[in-house]
Scaffold this active site. Structure first.
Site, PDB file in Angstrom:
ATOM      1  N   LYS A 116      36.299 -11.087  -5.302  1.00  0.00           N
ATOM      2  CA  LYS A 116      36.123  -9.660  -5.016  1.00  0.00           C
ATOM      3  C   LYS A 116      34.657  -9.234  -5.124  1.00  0.00           C
ATOM      4  CE  LYS A 116      40.715  -7.776  -5.917  1.00  0.00           C
ATOM      5  NZ  LYS A 116      41.450  -9.015  -5.709  1.00  0.00           N
ATOM      6  N   GLU A 200      34.678  -0.404 -11.246  1.00  0.00           N
ATOM      7  CA  GLU A 200      34.648   0.554 -10.141  1.00  0.00           C
ATOM      8  C   GLU A 200      35.099   1.921 -10.643  1.00  0.00           C
ATOM      9  OE1 GLU A 200      35.610  -2.118  -6.159  1.00  0.00           O
ATOM     10  OE2 GLU A 200      37.227  -0.995  -7.109  1.00  0.00           O
ATOM     11  N   HIS A 235      51.477  -2.416  -8.244  1.00  0.00           N
ATOM     12  CA  HIS A 235      50.579  -2.898  -7.181  1.00  0.00           C
ATOM     13  C   HIS A 235      51.281  -3.833  -6.193  1.00  0.00           C
ATOM     14  CE1 HIS A 235      47.356  -1.075  -9.507  1.00  0.00           C
ATOM     15  NE2 HIS A 235      47.789  -1.735 -10.559  1.00  0.00           N
ATOM     16  N   ARG A 291      45.159 -13.759   5.920  1.00  0.00           N
ATOM     17  CA  ARG A 291      46.439 -14.389   6.249  1.00  0.00           C
ATOM     18  C   ARG A 291      47.298 -13.379   6.994  1.00  0.00           C
ATOM     19  NH1 ARG A 291      49.507 -11.450   2.758  1.00  0.00           N
ATOM     20  NH2 ARG A 291      48.624 -10.978   0.701  1.00  0.00           N
TER      21      ARG A 291
END
Length: 501
Positions: A116, A200, A235, A291
């Site tokens: 990330k 973040e 999530h 993907r």
């Protein structure tokens, strides 16, 4: 075009790939674990090979076993599906090194998006909007506090190698931040073997909107519109739709342009998805999935483009025939993930045997499933049974068809999240499109009453069916018993006759 393709996956996505291959005149090879020896994908494929015991690490994640089957079956290419090895750059390289084509993006693109932190650096350089936060890994707590105070609390600490929300924690003050960082590092180290974390700004009530990309090996790349994926639990997506209820042509154009920038930055050459968080008119890069997505179905419904067939053609070297102006969004599609889990018990997985299975049908209904009556839902893998998709000329029609289809759907033997889906599709905020990634926890108190109602309906249906099956079985047992007595008598007479003879 390829002659034979191996599918390195299981369940509904393996069957989806088999169908696409057959339509292209390609033979298929399935691999399966010992737990999946009676699975539908293994039965359906032209050839099927066992690659190991039930645990994924010894079967579906066993690169050597998969490549050995590919060599034995003399395939041309390997499709990884989603999950398992689909976003493993080393697997993609191993496939190519062994002389097969990898039906997916180039390994460098997979690797670039696997971290990330690295992905954020690439996106910043490409001009893709980012959530404010640290530019790299957090080295010490003082640095973390300085960044957090600069962007403002709350902040979220994420694992660089993470996915699915693992290794992600929120801190609302500098006092909480130290504990959150230590916890995130420990989880990241345990789950991914990499303790690297970053910070973040935490968006309080965002929507999860993603853009579908399609690129080829000739430098062409287009987007196929957006998907709304905000209905999530821990999530993990539960309901997806295309287009997003808030989407406008102007917003789609801006998000599409940003997604194409992301794809071009890594020379993307397959089907892939750029995920964004959207809040208060702004959108920010979240991650890129290199993907095919579980929810690719809703994009197929509103564009008429077969994404799996497109992936195969691209891997075979074909150039995209579509231009951006050819992509048109028509109507609305919704997907509900049907999982073997109990929504009234914190969505705990419920593996077991499906005793009775009847899928819905009718206008605008599509089902991508990997099960049948009598099939086992093993405890070793994801709990998804099927994907139920409906299409309509409007969002309202797609919802109406989904409500009908869920009502028709019969799965007896394992608990499912169908009551959850039925409850959501009647809830006022969902119907108005007022949703965010926190929708489930914010509305669970309202959903629960209706979930209980629909769960009781399922239980009553099970009781009725069980009673009918019991009555039928009693008749069968009586008939078999009588036949057995008759056969026994004949055998005894034959024994006597034989002796006399």
């Amino acid at each position: 075009m390829f002659n034979k393709v191996l599918i390195a996956n299981r369940g509904e996505i393996a069957i989806r790939i088999i169908r696409a291959c057959w339509e292209l005149g390609i033979k298929t090879v399935a691999v399966y674990s010992e737990a999946d020896k009676r699975s539908l994908h293994a039965t359906l494929a032209d050839e099927a090979y066992c690659i190991g015991p039930a645990p994924a690490a010894k079967s579906y994640l066993n690169i050597d076993a998969i490549l050995n089957v590919a060599e034995k079956a003399k395939v041309d290419a390997i499709h990884p599906g989603y999950g398992f090895l689909a976003e493993n750059a080393e697997f993609a390289r191993a496939v190519k090194k062994a002389g097969f084509e990898f039906i997916g993006p180039n390994p460098d693109a997979i690797e670039a998006m696997g971290s990330k932190i690295n992905a954020k650096k690439i996106m910043k350089k490409a001009g893709v909007p980012l959530i404010p936060g640290s530019e790299g890994a957090i080295e010490d707590i003082d640095e973390a506090i300085e960044i957090a105070e600069a962007i403002g609390f709350p902040v979220v600490v994420k694992a660089s190698a993470g996915g699915g929300g693992m290794g992600m924690s929120v801190a609302y003050s500098k006092e909480e931040l130290k504990e959150v960082i230590e916890s995130a590092r420990n989880i990241a180290k345990s789950a991914f073997g990499d303790p690297t974390v970053f910070i973040e700004k935490y968006l309080e009530n965002p929507r999860h909107i993603e853009i579908q990309l399609l690129g080829d090996k000739h430098g062409n790349i287009i987007h196929l519109g957006d998907r709304e994926c905000s209905i999530q639990r821990r999530h993990q997506k539960l309901i997806e739709e295309a287009p997003s209820p808030i989407m406008t042509e102007e917003l789609r154009e801006r998000m599409g342009e940003a997604a194409i920038k992301a794809g071009k930055a890594i020379n993307y050459d397959s089907a892939g998805t750029v995920e964004f968080l959207y809040e208060n008119g702004n959108f920010y890069f979240l991650e890129m999935n290199t993907r095919i997505q579980v929810e690719h179905t809703v994009t197929e419904q509103v564009t008429g483009i077969d994404l799996v067939k497109a992936m195969i053609k691209i891997a075979a070297g074909e150039e995209l025939t579509l231009k951006q102006e050819d992509v048109k969004i028509r109507g609305h599609a919704i997907e509900c993930r049907i999982n073997a889990e109990d929504p009234l018990n914190d969505f705990v997985p419920c593996p077991g045997k499906i005793k009775l299975y009847r899928s819905p049908g009718g206008p605008g209904v599509r089902i991508d499933s990997g099960v049948y009556g009598g099939a086992e839902i093993p405890p070793y893998y994801d709990s998804m049974i099927a994907k139920l998709i409906t299409y309509g000329n409007s969002r309202e029609e797609a919802i109406a068809r989904m409500k009908r289809a869920l009502r028709e759907y019969v799965i007896i033997g394992v608990k499912t999240n169908i009551p959850f889906h039925r409850a959501v599709l009647e809830e006022e905020n969902f119907l108005k499109g007022n949703i965010s990634t926190h929708y489930v926890e914010q509305n669970m108190h309202k959903l629960r009453e209706k979930m209980v109602k629909y769960a009781l309906e399922s239980r009553d249906l099970y009781s009725v069916v069980s009673e009918k099956v019991f009555e039928k079985n009693k008749k069968i047992a009586a008939a078999v018993g009588g036949l057995t007595m008759y056969i026994s008598q004949i055998m005894k007479e034959n024994e006597v006759n034989n002796k006399e003879w």
